[in-house]
Design a protein around this motif. Structure first.
Motif, mmCIF file in Angstrom:
data_model
loop_
_atom_site.group_PDB
_atom_site.id
_atom_site.type_symbol
_atom_site.label_atom_id
_atom_site.label_comp_id
_atom_site.label_asym_id
_atom_site.label_seq_id
_atom_site.Cartn_x
_atom_site.Cartn_y
_atom_site.Cartn_z
ATOM 1 N N GLN A 4 0.870 -1.175 0.000
ATOM 2 C CA GLN A 4 0.000 0.000 0.000
ATOM 3 C C GLN A 4 0.904 1.220 0.000
ATOM 4 O OE1 GLN A 4 -3.619 -0.123 0.682
ATOM 5 N NE2 GLN A 4 -3.348 -2.295 0.247
ATOM 6 N N LEU A 5 0.613 2.184 -0.862
ATOM 7 C CA LEU A 5 1.434 3.392 -0.779
ATOM 8 C C LEU A 5 0.585 4.643 -0.844
ATOM 9 C CD1 LEU A 5 1.848 4.708 -3.824
ATOM 10 C CD2 LEU A 5 3.559 2.941 -4.004
ATOM 11 N N TYR A 6 1.099 5.674 -0.182
ATOM 12 C CA TYR A 6 0.381 6.943 -0.122
ATOM 13 C C TYR A 6 0.631 7.717 -1.406
ATOM 14 C CZ TYR A 6 -1.320 11.479 1.472
ATOM 15 O OH TYR A 6 -2.002 12.659 1.581
ATOM 16 N N LYS A 13 -3.831 6.266 0.932
ATOM 17 C CA LYS A 13 -3.005 5.080 0.731
ATOM 18 C C LYS A 13 -3.736 4.212 -0.278
ATOM 19 C CE LYS A 13 -0.749 4.414 5.118
ATOM 20 N NZ LYS A 13 -0.723 3.588 6.325
ATOM 21 N N ASP A 360 3.318 -1.464 4.297
ATOM 22 C CA ASP A 360 2.460 -0.372 4.721
ATOM 23 C C ASP A 360 3.160 0.960 4.434
ATOM 24 O OD1 ASP A 360 0.622 1.293 5.837
ATOM 25 O OD2 ASP A 360 1.089 0.748 7.913
ATOM 26 N N ASP A 361 3.136 1.363 3.180
ATOM 27 C CA ASP A 361 3.718 2.639 2.749
ATOM 28 C C ASP A 361 5.181 2.779 3.181
ATOM 29 O OD1 ASP A 361 3.646 5.076 1.422
ATOM 30 O OD2 ASP A 361 2.981 6.187 3.191
#
Ligand SMILES: [Zn+2]
Length: 465
Positions: A4-6, A13, A360-361
């Protein structure tokens, strides 16, 4: 499990899904090469190098492009001040950049395009924008017609009206609207320039990234990245240029790293608190600086201070000591212990926890916390009388692999106490045998690793220098 990326574009996200499965096209805005880089430039270099390494670790084939701005106002000014020409200065600081970031453990990009080598594609890009009505020429300058691009402001989440209220036309600028920006600048007397359909001149800043990204990665890229200060106007303008030309999405994900403060103050020329990487890596281990940058999530601001660096150094030293203690124990380990499975399972759990945090990002701060836990477990295991080769190897493998993702490599510059004692014994024996050459060689070897010997009537004492 997925990454997941912002995304700055959506301010959310998002699940990372590159355009082509298993392939990532990544473009990171590089420096203007008129000086040595400061630690503010080092942060994106380290952060996005780590993200690239992590994507590779997760099985993606990453194509990584990062440019050099090797002609612009700052370079022209520096050339005048130093009495040198622009290419000489640019070349010097490109080499210095490579030296600095490689000391910081950053890999080279697949391509490092330079503006001065991309003039033809830039001119072609501008010509097409004019043809499509998105740009216009005035007396040898070419400007982008911002109001022609309806989505202008979408990355920095500002409306055209808000933006226009804050924009000014500087004296000497011939643009039609304060928000319009230069694609091509007519040469002033004596300035470095190239021939173009609009006369002699040079590219504006923003157009280079649109042209280079398209040439090396295609119309749509997966990740476009840079420092937070580039969001507006640089990246906003890149989107306007590229999307006006191709009619396609320029970049699917926009990533930006946070600022660096020095002792809780903004780093700025006027405050005189600029820290150049070139200087600082003579005083501190560059790996400590890298580890420090990764100890905070990339989107958060980071505060640079001597105390924080010192505590980072101590933390990294503890991790290194665990690693070398494991290595040292390898030779005396057997394959005859009963609780291997339990330990191997535990090591796997840390492996998964690391991935979970990075997924997680790219939360390197939490991933590093997992590594400290892993090292604690390793220390605990080393307390056992009998250790298994299998377990020690599994620990070592995780250390190497996961620290490798962060770009940290443990080098053999830490000597364990028992190794030092053994070398001192060897030196004493050599002296007894009147082999002074060997004795001196051992002394020098230890000195090179910062171990100082002192010969006293009671024997040889040593300390770490
Ligand atoms: Zn750029």
């Amino acid at each position: 499990m997925s990454i997941q990326l912002y995304n700055t574009l959506t301010r959310k996200k998002e699940k990372f899904e590159p355009i082509e499965p298993n392939k990532v096209k990544m473009y990171v805005c590089g420096p203007t090469v008129y000086n040595y880089i400061h630690i503010g430039n080092a942060r994106p270099a380290i952060v996005f190098d780590t993200i690239r390494r992590y994507l590779e670790f997760r099985g993606y084939d990453v194509q990584y492009v990062s440019n050099f701005t090797d002609v612009d106002d700052k370079l022209i000014k520096a050339a005048k001040e130093l009495g040198e020409d622009v290419p000489t200065i640019a070349e010097r600081f490109i080499q210095a950049y490579f030296e600095d970031v490689s000391a910081l453990g950053c890999k080279k990009a697949d391509v490092h395009p330079r503006v001065t080598e991309s003039i033809d594609i830039i001119i072609e890009f501008i010509e097409q924008l004019i043809k499509k009505g998105y740009a216009y020429e005035v007396n040898g300058d070419v400007y982008y017609r911002t109001r022609a691009f309806a989505e202008y402001g979408k990355l920095s989440h500002q409306s055209i009206d808000e933006l226009r209220a804050g924009a000014r036309i500087e004296i000497g600028e011939k643009k039609q609207d304060p928000l319009d920006f230069a694609l091509w600048k007519a040469a002033k007397e004596g300035e470095i320039s190239w021939d173009s359909p609009w006369g002699k001149g040079r590219p504006g800043w923003h157009i280079e990234c649109s042209a280079m990204a398209r040439k090396y990665l295609g119309d749509t890229i997966d990740i476009h990245a840079g420092g937070q200060d580039l969001t507006f106007p640089h990246h906003e303008n890149e989107i306007a240029q590229s999307e006006a030309l191709t009619g396609k999405t320029f970049a699917k994900y926009w990533m930006h790293n946070g600022y660096i403060n020095i002792n809780n103050e903004k780093m700025s020329k006027s405050l005189g608190n600029f820290v150049l990487v070139h200087d600082i890596i003579k005083q501190i281990d560059p790996q400590v600086l890298r580890f420090f940058m990764l100890s905070v999530h990339y989107r958060h601001p980071i505060n640079y201070s001597q105390e924080l660096l010192e505590s980072t150094k101590n933390g990294l030293e503890r991790l290194k000591t665990s690693y070398f203690n494991l290595k040292h124990r390898l030779s005396s380990s057997t394959n005859l212990t009963h609780d291997d499975e339990q330990w191997l399972n535990e090591i796997q759990e840390y492996h998964h926890a690391f991935i979970q945090e990075m997924d997680d990002d790219f939360n390197t701060a939490n991933a590093i916390a997992v590594l400290f836990e892993l090292s604690k477990q390793a220390n605990l295991y080393l307390l056992e009388q009998n250790t298994s080769e299998k377990v020690i190897k599994a620990f070592l493998h995780e250390f190497e692999q996961l620290f490798g993702v962060l770009g940290i490599v443990f080098q053999e510059n830490v000597l364990l106490d028992e190794e030092i004692e053994a070398l001192i014994q060897k030196r004493n024996d050599a002296r007894k045998n009147r082999d002074f050459a060997l004795a001196d060689q051992i002394r020098d070897e230890l000195k090179a690793k910062n171990i100082i010997l002192e010969d006293t009537p009671q024997g040889t004492r040593w300390k770490r220098g």
